[in-house]
Design a protein around this motif. Structure first.
Motif, PDB file in Angstrom:
ATOM      1  N   GLN A  22     -56.776  29.073  11.186  1.00  0.00           N
ATOM      2  CA  GLN A  22     -57.186  29.991  10.121  1.00  0.00           C
ATOM      3  C   GLN A  22     -57.393  31.405  10.682  1.00  0.00           C
ATOM      4  OE1 GLN A  22     -60.455  28.588   7.735  1.00  0.00           O
ATOM      5  NE2 GLN A  22     -60.543  30.452   6.482  1.00  0.00           N
TER       6      GLN A  22
ATOM      7  N   ASP B 200     -66.593  32.482  13.312  1.00  0.00           N
ATOM      8  CA  ASP B 200     -65.847  31.640  12.385  1.00  0.00           C
ATOM      9  C   ASP B 200     -64.666  30.925  13.028  1.00  0.00           C
ATOM     10  OD1 ASP B 200     -67.592  32.343  10.434  1.00  0.00           O
ATOM     11  OD2 ASP B 200     -66.144  33.373   9.146  1.00  0.00           O
TER      12      ASP B 200
ATOM     13  N   GLU C 299     -69.380  27.199  11.798  1.00  0.00           N
ATOM     14  CA  GLU C 299     -69.753  27.875  10.558  1.00  0.00           C
ATOM     15  C   GLU C 299     -71.197  28.352  10.607  1.00  0.00           C
ATOM     16  OE1 GLU C 299     -68.863  25.365   7.226  1.00  0.00           O
ATOM     17  OE2 GLU C 299     -66.829  24.928   7.942  1.00  0.00           O
TER      18      GLU C 299
ATOM     19  N   LYS D 148     -60.053  25.732  13.105  1.00  0.00           N
ATOM     20  CA  LYS D 148     -60.437  27.085  12.713  1.00  0.00           C
ATOM     21  C   LYS D 148     -59.606  28.144  13.447  1.00  0.00           C
ATOM     22  CE  LYS D 148     -65.085  26.033  11.119  1.00  0.00           C
ATOM     23  NZ  LYS D 148     -64.791  26.470   9.745  1.00  0.00           N
TER      24      LYS D 148
END
Length: 456
Positions: A155, A134, A138, A152
């Protein structure tokens, strides 16, 4: 010899890493991450190194476990709690079996990137880039989802920080109280098929009762309420690793601020490669996966690169061969370590060499194969007079059905019931705790045979 810099890896061959299509977006994310606080601190990494040094001498035992790959979608406080809970249970059983402290290291708060066996995958005639975790792209099988997205990383950092925050609260806030942990474990041994583990659980109960009678209680002894819990991950995405690397003002050395311990996978351990170059310059403890293709010569070069000062606890060798193959491969690596006089901590990863495809089409790992590899690992070290320092499991506190076997007797037909992993199959809570009892029995046998004292 030129001084190591955290960007040196960029001049080395790189594999198992994405090619980002938007260089400006990548640079912006790296710049932003480089301003964020590190997720861990140098003093914590040094304490872990000391603990791993104790494991290398037989004075402690490493339990390393957690997700194959952490997920953004499945992230939850309950998931963190459940994995932490089962690791505490496993650690208590292992502590009783080994009669030494258990070093608890989670595959958590950073295990977002995964190496893949092929750069692409094909479904119904459509070929797309492989899913790499991740932090990179994806899981959905669409062209858009499989494009590497540098954002990403931000995140992943946020999720890692939240995970660490909760782990630290659990570790010090009373949740880890030894009596509560054992109460959870007693629930596991109530089942008919778990009867063989009741005797050890009963002996642990007797020990706790004696401690209570002697006045050694949680309210008097803070250490019975708290634990040291560390995090680890494979340092695969080096842009992320470099951006979180900080200079430790105390020692003047570089810290990989993404986790307490980082490791190099079996696919990225090239002595002249980018991943070895990065890991060679940080003060963190470093793990090195050793598979069937690891040669004695390569291992000697890697040990010199990754632990040039030959420090205890700095380098952990994580053996992963597959059940029935340990006796074929491990002795030559043990001999190479002995010839070099190298300080290493030997750990068994019985997961990655035992992945099979079931008749129902699911990747799985038979519980009996996992156990056999651990037993073979102990057997080789017993024969060589060396010290088995720990175990490394892919596991979860959730009630998944991804590995077959165990007292709950997960069958191939059951795999589809709760198969939630994005990559590799994990032991569920029951299987993890059962394995801890069985490894605890191995540790007890070794201790009673005098092997720990003889080799330590």
């Amino acid at each position: 010899m030129t001084e190591w810099q955290k960007s040196n890896w960029r001049n080395k061959p790189r594999i198992q890493m994405p090619d980002y299509t938007d260089a400006d977006a990548l640079h912006a994310v790296e710049a932003q991450l480089s301003q964020y606080p590190p997720l861990v601190f140098a003093g914590e990494a040094r304490r872990l190194k000391d603990a791993l040094g104790a494991a290398s001498r037989g004075e402690a035992f490493l339990l390393q476990g957690g997700d194959c790959a952490e997920s953004f979608e499945q992230f939850s406080a309950d998931g963190i709690r459940d994995t932490f809970k089962v690791m505490l249970q496993m650690a208590m059983v292992l502590t009783y079996g080994a009669k030494v402290p258990v070093v608890k290291v989670g595959r958590m708060a950073g295990q977002f990137a995964k190496p893949r066996s092929a750069p692409t995958e094909t479904v119904d005639g459509v070929e797309l880039p492989s899913y790499r975790g991740d932090i990179i792209n994806e899981l959905a099988f669409t062209p858009e989802a499989r494009i590497p997205d540098p954002k990403k990383m931000l995140q992943a950092y946020t999720q890692a920080a939240a995970t660490l925050n909760l782990l630290r609260a659990f570790s010090t806030g009373g949740y880890a109280d030894v009596h509560q942990v054992h109460a959870w474990t007693l629930g596991f041994v109530e089942g008919e098929k778990a009867a063989r583990y009741r005797e050890m659980a009963g002996r642990i109960s007797d020990t706790l009762d004696f401690m209570k009678a002697a006045g050694v209680t949680s309210d008097r002894l803070h250490s019975l309420q708290t634990v040291d819990f560390y995090t680890s991950h494979e340092s695969l995405l080096l842009e992320y690793e470099e951006a979180l690397t900080r200079l430790d003002s105390t020692s003047g050395k570089w810290l990989a601020g993404s986790g307490h311990m980082i490791w190099i996978g079996d696919r990225t351990r090239q002595p002249d490669g980018a991943h070895v170059e990065f890991a060679s310059g940080v003060l963190n403890p470093v793990g090195l996966k050793c598979g069937p293709t690891t040669t004695a010569e390569d291992l000697k070069v890697l040990m010199a690169k990754l632990n040039p000062e030959n420090e205890e606890g700095k380098l952990t060798l994580i053996a992963r061969f597959g059940a029935g193959k340990v006796a074929e491969h491990l002795p030559r690596l043990v001999k190479a370590v002995q010839e070099e006089g190298a300080n290493v901590t030997w750990v068994c990863d019985p997961m990655h060499g035992n992945t099979i495809k079931s008749a129902t089409g699911y990747k799985t790992r038979p519980f009996d194969s996992v156990l056999r590899e651990v037993q073979d690992f102990f057997g080789v070290h017993n024969a060589e007079g060396t010290i088995p320092g720990g175990v490394h499991f892919e596991m979860t506190g959730l009630d998944v059905t991804e590995c077959t076997g165990g007292v709950r007797d997960v069958t191939e037909e059951n795999l589809s019931d709760r198969y939630h992993t994005a990559c590799d199959p994990r032991l569920n809570a029951s299987q993890s705790l059962e394995l801890a009892f069985l490894v605890g029995e191995e540790l007890t046998k070794r201790r009673e045979a005098g092997l720990v004292a003889a080799s330590a």
